[in-house]
Design an enzyme around this catalytic site. Structure first.
Site, PDB file in Angstrom:
ATOM      1  N   GLY A   1       0.806  -1.220   0.000  1.00  0.00           N
ATOM      2  CA  GLY A   1       0.000   0.000   0.000  1.00  0.00           C
ATOM      3  C   GLY A   1       0.836   1.265   0.000  1.00  0.00           C
ATOM      4  O   GLY A   1       1.662   1.485   0.894  1.00  0.00           O
TER       5      GLY A   1
ATOM      6  N   GLY B   1      -0.398   4.368   0.244  1.00  0.00           N
ATOM      7  CA  GLY B   1      -1.228   5.475   0.729  1.00  0.00           C
ATOM      8  C   GLY B   1      -0.435   6.288   1.740  1.00  0.00           C
ATOM      9  O   GLY B   1       0.809   6.308   1.714  1.00  0.00           O
ATOM     10  N   PHE B   2      -1.138   6.933   2.652  1.00  0.00           N
ATOM     11  CA  PHE B   2      -0.463   7.804   3.620  1.00  0.00           C
ATOM     12  C   PHE B   2       0.509   7.020   4.497  1.00  0.00           C
ATOM     13  O   PHE B   2       1.639   7.453   4.720  1.00  0.00           O
ATOM     14  CB  PHE B   2      -1.503   8.503   4.500  1.00  0.00           C
ATOM     15  CG  PHE B   2      -2.240   9.588   3.772  1.00  0.00           C
ATOM     16  CD1 PHE B   2      -1.658  10.837   3.592  1.00  0.00           C
ATOM     17  CD2 PHE B   2      -3.495   9.368   3.243  1.00  0.00           C
ATOM     18  CE1 PHE B   2      -2.314  11.841   2.903  1.00  0.00           C
ATOM     19  CE2 PHE B   2      -4.170  10.363   2.564  1.00  0.00           C
ATOM     20  CZ  PHE B   2      -3.578  11.605   2.392  1.00  0.00           C
TER      21      PHE B   2
ATOM     22  N   GLU C   1     -19.105  16.838   3.473  1.00  0.00           N
ATOM     23  CA  GLU C   1     -18.389  17.527   2.381  1.00  0.00           C
ATOM     24  C   GLU C   1     -19.069  17.267   1.033  1.00  0.00           C
ATOM     25  O   GLU C   1     -19.205  18.167   0.207  1.00  0.00           O
ATOM     26  CB  GLU C   1     -16.917  17.104   2.358  1.00  0.00           C
ATOM     27  CG  GLU C   1     -16.179  17.651   3.575  1.00  0.00           C
ATOM     28  CD  GLU C   1     -14.663  17.468   3.550  1.00  0.00           C
ATOM     29  OE1 GLU C   1     -13.974  18.315   4.113  1.00  0.00           O
ATOM     30  OE2 GLU C   1     -14.180  16.476   2.979  1.00  0.00           O
TER      31      GLU C   1
ATOM     32  N   ASP D   1      -5.542   2.752   8.191  1.00  0.00           N
ATOM     33  CA  ASP D   1      -6.950   2.375   8.292  1.00  0.00           C
ATOM     34  C   ASP D   1      -7.178   0.879   8.498  1.00  0.00           C
ATOM     35  O   ASP D   1      -8.258   0.470   8.918  1.00  0.00           O
ATOM     36  CB  ASP D   1      -7.692   2.790   7.012  1.00  0.00           C
ATOM     37  CG  ASP D   1      -8.000   4.282   6.981  1.00  0.00           C
ATOM     38  OD1 ASP D   1      -7.588   4.988   7.915  1.00  0.00           O
ATOM     39  OD2 ASP D   1      -8.639   4.733   6.009  1.00  0.00           O
TER      40      ASP D   1
ATOM     41  N   ALA E   1      -5.779  10.588   7.985  1.00  0.00           N
ATOM     42  CA  ALA E   1      -4.485  10.590   7.321  1.00  0.00           C
ATOM     43  C   ALA E   1      -3.317  10.781   8.310  1.00  0.00           C
ATOM     44  O   ALA E   1      -2.307  10.070   8.212  1.00  0.00           O
ATOM     45  CB  ALA E   1      -4.469  11.667   6.237  1.00  0.00           C
TER      46      ALA E   1
END
Ligand SMILES: Cc1cc2nc3c(=O)[nH]c(=O)nc-3n(C[C@H](O)[C@H](O)[C@H](O)COP(=O)(O)OP(=O)(O)OC[C@H]3O[C@@H](n4cnc5c(N)ncnc54)[C@H](O)[C@@H]3O)c2cc1C
Length: 428
Positions: free
Chosen positions: A11, A13-14, A171, A301, A317
């Protein structure tokens, strides 16, 4: 010659990216696997879904981010299963990859409550979802413009249901309201886009439960001013091709249902032999490793960290980033025979935007609302975006849209078809 220990990270991601970069100077070989070729900045994903931004402005090629890191190799590959006993990962193409240390940073995906949810609603977790939401929303207005006979169908096409009053749902609802009230307001001849009904449904007693009650109320006020109907304490009891049934109310015909509630770890986590919480996330030890497997770490996550306050840390994040850094530091500590450190999350604040120029921000010591909060939101999000071009373009586009109320990414693309009443005659 002795080969360096091999660290595999699933992964980019962050969490995963932070971990790779933290290992830049460590005596290891790092392989980063991701099933996508880009790192995605999810906090701006609603901007793509509602035509404010293009996909390329919120994503960046992972290979490019790591091009100067000599000890890191990037593989575009899907990890299918982790064989912890033999320290191997089965990849989507049938091959295998061995590791000495493994960091699983595979994130989460939308958790649909049933097959009907998966069929009739769309979540917002990746770029494909965002482009699909954009397609469904813009197509609904187009179809409504052409529907001059069946007024019930036209109403269903102009009714949008957003499920989940957490940050993403708020949002999305705010941005959708801006789109219909201002951006599209003068572009159609047979319909009035301003009459579009946007319903935000939330099971809890107030939206944005993670914020103080006063800030939830302020956010709800902003949404209502934009014309969003906020339905708290309400559950979607049923959904199908024609719309949703909300609580005990009558059926609400709607062509577009956006599911912003419920996530689960990505499927590769299911293959990991480790204790999990009821949401399927790995219950990690205080140093972020998997109990019984000190060589495997689960971060971001996909993990459930209960060692700080007894409750799982939120899916944010900064949590993911800090955990990625901490897991990398613990691998380095093990390599040098030092003691590992327990993870401790430092929360610096939460921000959420509602529409074009409103936001709420909670930094603990300071709470902001309105335009000031929106400027803080914009500044912080732009700072964390990867790539100078993206930072520049996003800042420019947001100010452009602030001044002109225009959105430059109103493109209908993609093939995924909605089974809802977009097809003529299906509202019966
Ligand atoms: C719409 C939206 C808005 C958000 N807004 C905010 C916000 O404003 N502020 C905030 O702090 N947080 C926000 N979040 C949450 C935040 O984005 C996540 O907490 C964060 O991305 C988690 O980081 P991660 O590294 O664990 O997972 P991710 O960033 O999701 O990265 C996981 C990576 O793993 C890859 N992957 C998954 N499975 C596999 C596999 N089997 N093989 C190979 N690769 C795989 C994926 O392609 C992905 O690149 C938002 C999330 C969403 C969806």
């Amino acid at each position: 010659m002795k080969t360096l220990p091999h660290v595999v990270i699933i992964g980019g991601g962050f969490a995963g990216l932070a971990a790779v970069q933290a290992l830049a100077k460590a005596p290891v070989r790092v392989t980063l696997l991701d099933r996508r070729n880009h790192h995605l900045f999810q906090p701006l994903l609603h901007g793509v879904a509602l035509a404010e931004l293009s996909p390329a402005e919120v994503a960046y090629p992972i290979r490019s981010v790591l091009s100067k890191q000599a000890n890191a190799t990037v593989l575009l590959a899907e990890a299918r299963a982790v064989d912890a006993e033999n320290k191997k990962i089965a990849l989507g193409d049938g091959s295998e990859l061995s590791y000495d240390y493994l960091i699983v940073a595979a994130g989460a995906c939308t958790k649909f409550l049933s097959d009907d949810w998966a069929k009739y609603s769309v979540g917002l977790k990746d770029l494909d979802d965002a482009v699909e939401i954009r397609r469904r929303v813009l197509l609904a207005f187009e179809e409504a413009e052409r529907e001059t006979e069946d007024l019930e169908r036209r109403e269903a096409l102009l009714t949008f249901v957003v499920v989940g009053g957490g940050a993403t749902g708020v949002e999305v609802a705010g941005s959708l309201a801006e789109l219909s009230r201002y951006v599209l307001a003068h572009d159609f001849r047979n319909i009035d886009p301003e009459s579009a009904r946007i319903v935000l449904v939330h099971g809890g007693e107030r939206i944005l439960m993670e914020y103080p009650p006063e800030q939830s109320a302020i956010a709800q006020g902003y949404l209502e001013k934009l014309g969003v109907e906020v339905r708290t304490g309400t559950r979607v009891n049923e959904l199908n091709a024609q719309g949703v049934k909300l609580g005990a109310d009558a059926f609400l015909p709607s062509a577009t249902i956006i599911a912003c509630a419920g996530v689960r770890p990505t499927p590769v986590i299911d293959t990991l032999d480790a204790p999990k919480d009821k949401g399927g996330r790995v219950l990690v030890s205080a140093d972020l490793s998997v109990p019984g497997h000190p060589e495997i770490f689960v971060v971001g996550d996909a993990s459930s960290f209960l060692h700080q306050g007894g409750q799982p840390l939120p899916g944010l994040a900064p949590v993911a980033k800090q955990q990625g850094l901490s897991a990398a530091a613990n691998i380095v500590a093990s390599l040098y025979g030092r003691q590992r450190s327990n993870f401790h999350y430092k929360h610096r604040g939460s921000l959420i935007t509602i529409g074009r120029s409103k936001a709420v921000a909670n930094f603990g010591w300071l709470r902001l609302k309105g335009f000031t909060a929106w400027l803080a939101w914009l500044f912080i999000h732009v700072c964390f975006l990867i790539g100078f071009r993206n930072r520049f373009v996003v800042t420019f586009l947001w100010f452009w849209s602030y001044i002109t109320r225009q959105r430059g990414s109103r493109l209908i693309t993609g093939q995924r078809m909605n089974a809802g009443p977009l097809q003529k005659g299906s509202t019966q």
